[in-house]
Scaffold this motif. Sequence first.
Motif, PDB file in Angstrom:
ATOM      1  N   THR A 141     -25.785 -28.086  -0.229  1.00 52.06           N
ATOM      2  CA  THR A 141     -25.345 -28.830   1.064  1.00 52.06           C
ATOM      3  C   THR A 141     -25.681 -28.049   1.935  1.00 52.06           C
ATOM      4  O   THR A 141     -25.491 -28.550   3.371  1.00 52.06           O
ATOM      5  N   ALA A 142     -24.775 -27.018   1.988  1.00 56.94           N
ATOM      6  CA  ALA A 142     -24.598 -25.887   2.858  1.00 56.94           C
ATOM      7  C   ALA A 142     -26.010 -25.703   3.564  1.00 56.94           C
ATOM      8  O   ALA A 142     -26.535 -25.860   4.849  1.00 56.94           O
ATOM      9  N   GLY A 143     -26.853 -25.275   2.556  1.00 54.91           N
ATOM     10  CA  GLY A 143     -28.054 -25.051   2.955  1.00 54.91           C
ATOM     11  C   GLY A 143     -28.873 -25.692   3.964  1.00 54.91           C
ATOM     12  O   GLY A 143     -29.749 -25.705   4.816  1.00 54.91           O
ATOM     13  N   PHE A 144     -28.942 -27.331   3.403  1.00 58.22           N
ATOM     14  CA  PHE A 144     -29.161 -28.584   4.286  1.00 58.22           C
ATOM     15  C   PHE A 144     -28.841 -28.038   5.105  1.00 58.22           C
ATOM     16  O   PHE A 144     -29.394 -28.915   6.473  1.00 58.22           O
ATOM     17  N   PHE A 145     -27.370 -28.353   6.482  1.00 62.89           N
ATOM     18  CA  PHE A 145     -26.536 -27.853   7.508  1.00 62.89           C
ATOM     19  C   PHE A 145     -27.485 -27.122   8.476  1.00 62.89           C
ATOM     20  O   PHE A 145     -27.999 -27.387   9.015  1.00 62.89           O
ATOM     21  N   LEU A 164     -40.455 -18.313  10.616  1.00 67.45           N
ATOM     22  CA  LEU A 164     -41.090 -17.826   9.313  1.00 67.45           C
ATOM     23  C   LEU A 164     -39.075 -17.713   9.318  1.00 67.45           C
ATOM     24  O   LEU A 164     -39.013 -17.924   7.566  1.00 67.45           O
ATOM     25  N   ALA A 165     -37.933 -17.675   9.667  1.00 66.17           N
ATOM     26  CA  ALA A 165     -36.490 -17.812   8.592  1.00 66.17           C
ATOM     27  C   ALA A 165     -36.913 -18.691   8.168  1.00 66.17           C
ATOM     28  O   ALA A 165     -36.336 -19.138   7.108  1.00 66.17           O
ATOM     29  N   ILE A 166     -37.062 -19.521   8.897  1.00 63.64           N
ATOM     30  CA  ILE A 166     -36.278 -21.385   8.455  1.00 63.64           C
ATOM     31  C   ILE A 166     -37.944 -22.493   6.950  1.00 63.64           C
ATOM     32  O   ILE A 166     -37.495 -22.702   6.263  1.00 63.64           O
ATOM     33  N   SER A 167     -39.186 -21.273   7.456  1.00 62.21           N
ATOM     34  CA  SER A 167     -39.856 -21.292   6.205  1.00 62.21           C
ATOM     35  C   SER A 167     -39.273 -20.859   4.658  1.00 62.21           C
ATOM     36  O   SER A 167     -39.326 -20.823   3.910  1.00 62.21           O
ATOM     37  N   ALA A 168     -38.553 -19.426   5.211  1.00 67.95           N
ATOM     38  CA  ALA A 168     -38.499 -18.688   3.743  1.00 67.95           C
ATOM     39  C   ALA A 168     -37.331 -18.960   3.563  1.00 67.95           C
ATOM     40  O   ALA A 168     -36.561 -19.635   2.187  1.00 67.95           O
ATOM     41  N   GLY A 169     -36.263 -20.123   4.574  1.00 64.82           N
ATOM     42  CA  GLY A 169     -35.014 -20.781   3.788  1.00 64.82           C
ATOM     43  C   GLY A 169     -34.895 -22.311   3.156  1.00 64.82           C
ATOM     44  O   GLY A 169     -34.891 -22.210   2.115  1.00 64.82           O
ATOM     45  N   CYS A 177     -33.499 -26.867  -5.501  1.00 67.76           N
ATOM     46  CA  CYS A 177     -33.200 -28.201  -5.714  1.00 67.76           C
ATOM     47  C   CYS A 177     -34.187 -28.662  -7.500  1.00 67.76           C
ATOM     48  O   CYS A 177     -33.095 -29.878  -7.783  1.00 67.76           O
ATOM     49  N   ILE A 178     -34.852 -27.641  -6.938  1.00 68.55           N
ATOM     50  CA  ILE A 178     -35.803 -27.544  -8.681  1.00 68.55           C
ATOM     51  C   ILE A 178     -34.693 -27.777  -9.799  1.00 68.55           C
ATOM     52  O   ILE A 178     -34.676 -27.728 -11.448  1.00 68.55           O
TER      53      ILE A 178
END
Length: 222
Positions: A141-145, A164-169, A177-178
């Motif tokens: 939930t936190a990661g989504f926001f 690059l940080a967004i992609s790594a995130g 999620c998996i």
Amino acid sequence: MREQDYAHSPSRVEQTAVSSVLRNTYGLLALTLAFSGIVAFMAQRANVPYPNIFIVLIGFYGLFFLTAKLRDSGWGILSTFALTGFMGYTLGPILNRYLGMANGAEVVSSAFMMTALVFCGLSAYVLTTRKDMSFLSGFITAGFFVLIGAMLASFFFQISGLQLAISAGFVLFSSACILFQTSAIIHGGERNYIMATISLYVSIYNLFVSLLQIFGIMSGDD
């Protein structure tokens, strides 16, 4: 002896239900991944342009919520293929972008193999250890926001290394999620295989696209 059989019957019923959801989920997931791959290949070969972002959002969320509404009927399966086919269509232009790079084929194949390795590894870990990953709910939930905020920031500010940080995130987010979804299936938190399928599919899609971006940036040509 008869009382003992009755005492264990709920457990056997539960295990049978879990096995059924797992079998149906991975069966449908394999079919939708294959279908999505075929659509992506056709879109890539036809050199179709990437759809407008509003079309992508409306198409994805519209088909996602339609699938959720129809999840208890046969129409839900049809809607699942419509959703994954649409996502495959959006993947075609993305693949063309990377294949146009000097080492594009290597970038795409590396992202594909890494995605398969991560998904199979994480799924096998949960299925083997049977650990309860429900504690990841808060992180997801936190990661989504956080990711939404970072994506919005990338539109307005040119910050070095932010993409690059967004992609790594997204790689970490999709991996969590998996783990969470697989755990939910084997521990009874998810009883609908259609919803389990689209949840895993979206995680795999995001994982693959994020790895494409990371490898593309690291190649120096993105």
